[in-house]
Design a protein around this motif. Structure first.
Motif, PDB file in Angstrom:
ATOM      1  N   UNK A 123      57.007  13.875  38.620  1.00 17.76           N
ATOM      2  CA  UNK A 123      57.196  15.333  38.680  1.00 17.76           C
ATOM      3  C   UNK A 123      58.058  15.831  37.521  1.00 17.76           C
ATOM      4  N   UNK A 124      59.108  15.101  37.211  1.00 16.82           N
ATOM      5  CA  UNK A 124      59.981  15.507  36.102  1.00 16.82           C
ATOM      6  C   UNK A 124      59.260  15.393  34.761  1.00 16.82           C
ATOM      7  N   UNK A 125      58.455  14.352  34.609  1.00 14.65           N
ATOM      8  CA  UNK A 125      57.710  14.196  33.361  1.00 14.65           C
ATOM      9  C   UNK A 125      56.747  15.360  33.145  1.00 14.65           C
ATOM     10  N   UNK A 126      56.247  15.892  34.247  1.00 14.64           N
ATOM     11  CA  UNK A 126      55.300  17.009  34.172  1.00 14.64           C
ATOM     12  C   UNK A 126      56.002  18.373  34.184  1.00 14.64           C
ATOM     13  N   UNK A 127      57.338  18.328  34.160  1.00 16.62           N
ATOM     14  CA  UNK A 127      58.146  19.556  34.124  1.00 16.62           C
ATOM     15  C   UNK A 127      57.925  20.435  35.349  1.00 16.62           C
ATOM     16  N   UNK A 128      57.752  19.802  36.496  1.00 10.20           N
ATOM     17  CA  UNK A 128      57.655  20.543  37.752  1.00 10.20           C
ATOM     18  C   UNK A 128      59.052  20.968  38.175  1.00 10.20           C
ATOM     19  N   UNK A 129      59.207  22.223  38.513  1.00 12.24           N
ATOM     20  CA  UNK A 129      60.492  22.780  38.932  1.00 12.24           C
ATOM     21  C   UNK A 129      60.679  22.494  40.424  1.00 12.24           C
ATOM     22  N   UNK A 130      61.666  21.678  40.768  1.00 12.92           N
ATOM     23  CA  UNK A 130      61.916  21.304  42.160  1.00 12.92           C
ATOM     24  C   UNK A 130      63.178  22.009  42.648  1.00 12.92           C
ATOM     25  N   UNK A 131      63.013  22.856  43.644  1.00 17.96           N
ATOM     26  CA  UNK A 131      64.146  23.616  44.167  1.00 17.96           C
ATOM     27  C   UNK A 131      64.381  23.253  45.631  1.00 17.96           C
ATOM     28  N   UNK A 132      65.586  22.777  45.922  1.00 15.42           N
ATOM     29  CA  UNK A 132      65.952  22.423  47.288  1.00 15.42           C
ATOM     30  C   UNK A 132      66.810  23.524  47.908  1.00 15.42           C
ATOM     31  N   UNK A 133      67.032  23.412  49.219  1.00 12.81           N
ATOM     32  CA  UNK A 133      67.724  24.469  49.983  1.00 12.81           C
ATOM     33  C   UNK A 133      67.075  25.813  49.690  1.00 12.81           C
ATOM     34  N   UNK A 134      65.761  25.810  49.646  1.00 12.63           N
ATOM     35  CA  UNK A 134      65.005  26.976  49.207  1.00 12.63           C
ATOM     36  C   UNK A 134      63.821  27.194  50.153  1.00 12.63           C
ATOM     37  N   UNK A 135      64.117  27.671  51.352  1.00 14.50           N
ATOM     38  CA  UNK A 135      63.077  27.929  52.322  1.00 14.50           C
ATOM     39  C   UNK A 135      62.353  29.230  52.049  1.00 14.50           C
ATOM     40  N   UNK A 136      61.142  29.338  52.543  1.00 16.82           N
ATOM     41  CA  UNK A 136      60.353  30.564  52.397  1.00 16.82           C
ATOM     42  C   UNK A 136      60.315  31.276  53.748  1.00 16.82           C
ATOM     43  N   UNK A 137      60.854  32.502  53.779  1.00 17.06           N
ATOM     44  CA  UNK A 137      60.919  33.260  55.024  1.00 17.06           C
ATOM     45  C   UNK A 137      59.647  34.053  55.275  1.00 17.06           C
ATOM     46  N   UNK A 138      58.955  34.427  54.189  1.00 16.55           N
ATOM     47  CA  UNK A 138      57.724  35.205  54.349  1.00 16.55           C
ATOM     48  C   UNK A 138      56.842  35.045  53.120  1.00 16.55           C
ATOM     49  N   UNK A 139      55.541  34.943  53.389  1.00 13.88           N
ATOM     50  CA  UNK A 139      54.548  34.826  52.323  1.00 13.88           C
ATOM     51  C   UNK A 139      53.556  35.977  52.486  1.00 13.88           C
ATOM     52  N   UNK A 140      53.486  36.850  51.473  1.00 15.38           N
ATOM     53  CA  UNK A 140      52.666  38.049  51.577  1.00 15.38           C
ATOM     54  C   UNK A 140      51.720  38.174  50.391  1.00 15.38           C
ATOM     55  N   UNK A 141      50.426  38.419  50.640  1.00 13.85           N
ATOM     56  CA  UNK A 141      49.510  38.716  49.527  1.00 13.85           C
ATOM     57  C   UNK A 141      49.830  40.088  48.947  1.00 13.85           C
TER      58      UNK A 141
END
Length: 406
Positions: A123-141
């Motif tokens: 994941x790091x080699x591919x430069x994927x941004x990993x964020x912890x303590x980062x829950x999603x409360x709502x997902x809206x289109x």
């Protein structure tokens, strides 16, 4: 324009989806959002800290038979990424796997950290941004994009979203998702052990039987395999398989049912009777309780004899016919009143979740919401123990990642 891909859930399916997406669409910005302080937590604790990566079943027609829910749906997906592909994927990244006698596959290091290191390094080699303590409360289109309201109040926008949060124990836990229009299957537990608080066998905790048949009385639900006696009731592969296949039936009766156990299922009742008769002649002058038959553990045999009203001093030669009949019944049809369940170690699995019919089966994209994908245990797919649930995570994560940028 660059493509923004948000992966919700930093578990096996989420990481595999994020990595596959980043490899397939190298110009995309990929972020993994994990509500906990650490990622890949189930990977870390599974298999006693060794991580049961997959199962050495390389015929997909047989592999799908280990999924109580999702068998037919998963079959064509496995043709694109199966257990053999999983082995190749990890070995090509410096993580060889080994196969144990029961078919489970682990890293040769016997450490789940090897799997975690591999996924994190990739994941790091591919430069994927990993964020912890980062829950999603709502997902809206919102138009052609998605607005993610985070639990800390911040807002993110993404062109594509992969939901790989794992299973939820209750239906209301899915309310943060966009309306799915009849696409949720009520979640119930799978892979659990049976609580039998009044079992006379509780003092035998730790005794294992290599092959027993367990059945839910009054149903056709039964399984065979190793059985473990515990200080709360029964566990072991036979019980776990039964809990998975009968997950919905047992939830419907609130985990109150009668369990039947045949301790030596390779013998029918007549064969048990004949074997005991031969045993009686061979050990006529010996005590019944001290001479275990059928290779059963000595402590279990002694308990079965006691439950058949056979005194410890009773010799085989003097054993009344009525006690023989009781012993046969105990061996072939012991009954126990189950009054609840317990989670099996940390390998809790949910039956239910996102209805498979609500997704495009080739891409795992929502039929209702373009750009929204699902993978892993959040789906109404679950397997028995042995690496099958991780294989579902790798397969569905891979398929979603392959198509999420299209």
């Amino acid at each position: 324009m660059s493509l923004d891909i948000a992966v919700i859930g930093g578990g096996a399916a989420g990481f595999f989806g994020a990595i596959t997406a980043a490899e397939t669409f190298p110009d995309a910005n990929v972020v993994v959002l994990e509500k906990n302080r650490t990622v890949l937590n189930k990977v870390r604790i599974s298999g006693g800290g060794r991580c049961n990566v997959t199962h050495a079943c390389f015929d997909n027609r047989l592999l799908v038979k280990h999924y109580p829910r999702g068998e037919r749906w998963l079959r064509p997906l496995l043709n694109q990424f199966d257990a053999a592909a999983t082995v190749r994927w990890f070995e090509s990244r410096g993580v060889p796997l080994k196969t144990e006698a029961d078919g489970r596959m682990f890293p040769t290091t016997n450490s789940s950290e090897t799997i975690i290191d591999c996924l994190m390094r990739t994941a790091h080699r591919l430069h994927i941004d990993i964020r912890t303590s980062c829950g999603v409360a709502q997902l809206l289109p919102e138009g052609q994009r998605y607005r993610l309201r985070l639990s800390n109040g911040d807002t993110l926008y993404a062109d594509r979203v992969l939901v790989a949060t794992g299973g939820y124990p209750q239906l209301h836990s899915y309310q943060w998702l966009p309306e799915q229009s009849e696409s949720l299957i009520d979640p119930v537990p799978s892979l659990f052990t049976f609580n039998v608080p009044d079992s006379p066998l509780l003092p035998l905790a730790g005794v294992a039987v290599p092959d027993a048949r367990v059945q839910i009385a009054g149903t056709k639900q039964e399984q065979r395999g190793p059985l473990l006696l515990t200080h709360w009731g029964f566990s072991g592969p036979a019980v776990l398989k039964l809990s998975a296949w009968a997950a919905r039936d047992l939830a419907n009766v609130n985990y109150q049912f009668t369990l039947r156990i045949h301790w030596v299922p390779t013998y029918n009742e007549n064969q048990v009777r004949d074997t005991l008769q031969a045993f009686r002649q061979q050990h006529a002058k010996k005590q019944v309780s001290s001479q275990a038959a059928f290779g059963l553990p000595a402590r279990l045999w002694k308990a079965l004899a006691s439950l058949s009203d056979i005194p410890e001093s009773q010799r085989w030669a003097d054993l009344p016919a009525k006690n023989v009949n009781r012993l046969i019944e105990r061996i072939t049809n012991s009954t126990f009143t189950v009054t609840g369940k317990s989670t099996f170690k940390e390998e809790f699995v949910t039956c239910g979740g996102i209805a498979l019919g609500s997704l495009n089966p080739q891409t795992l994209e929502s039929r209702r919401h373009k750009g929204l994908f699902f993978a892993g245990e959040v789906l109404d797919v679950d397997g028995i123990t042995g690496g099958f649930n991780f294989q579902n995570a790798w397969t569905t994560g891979y398929l979603a990642g392959k198509h999420i940028g299209l």
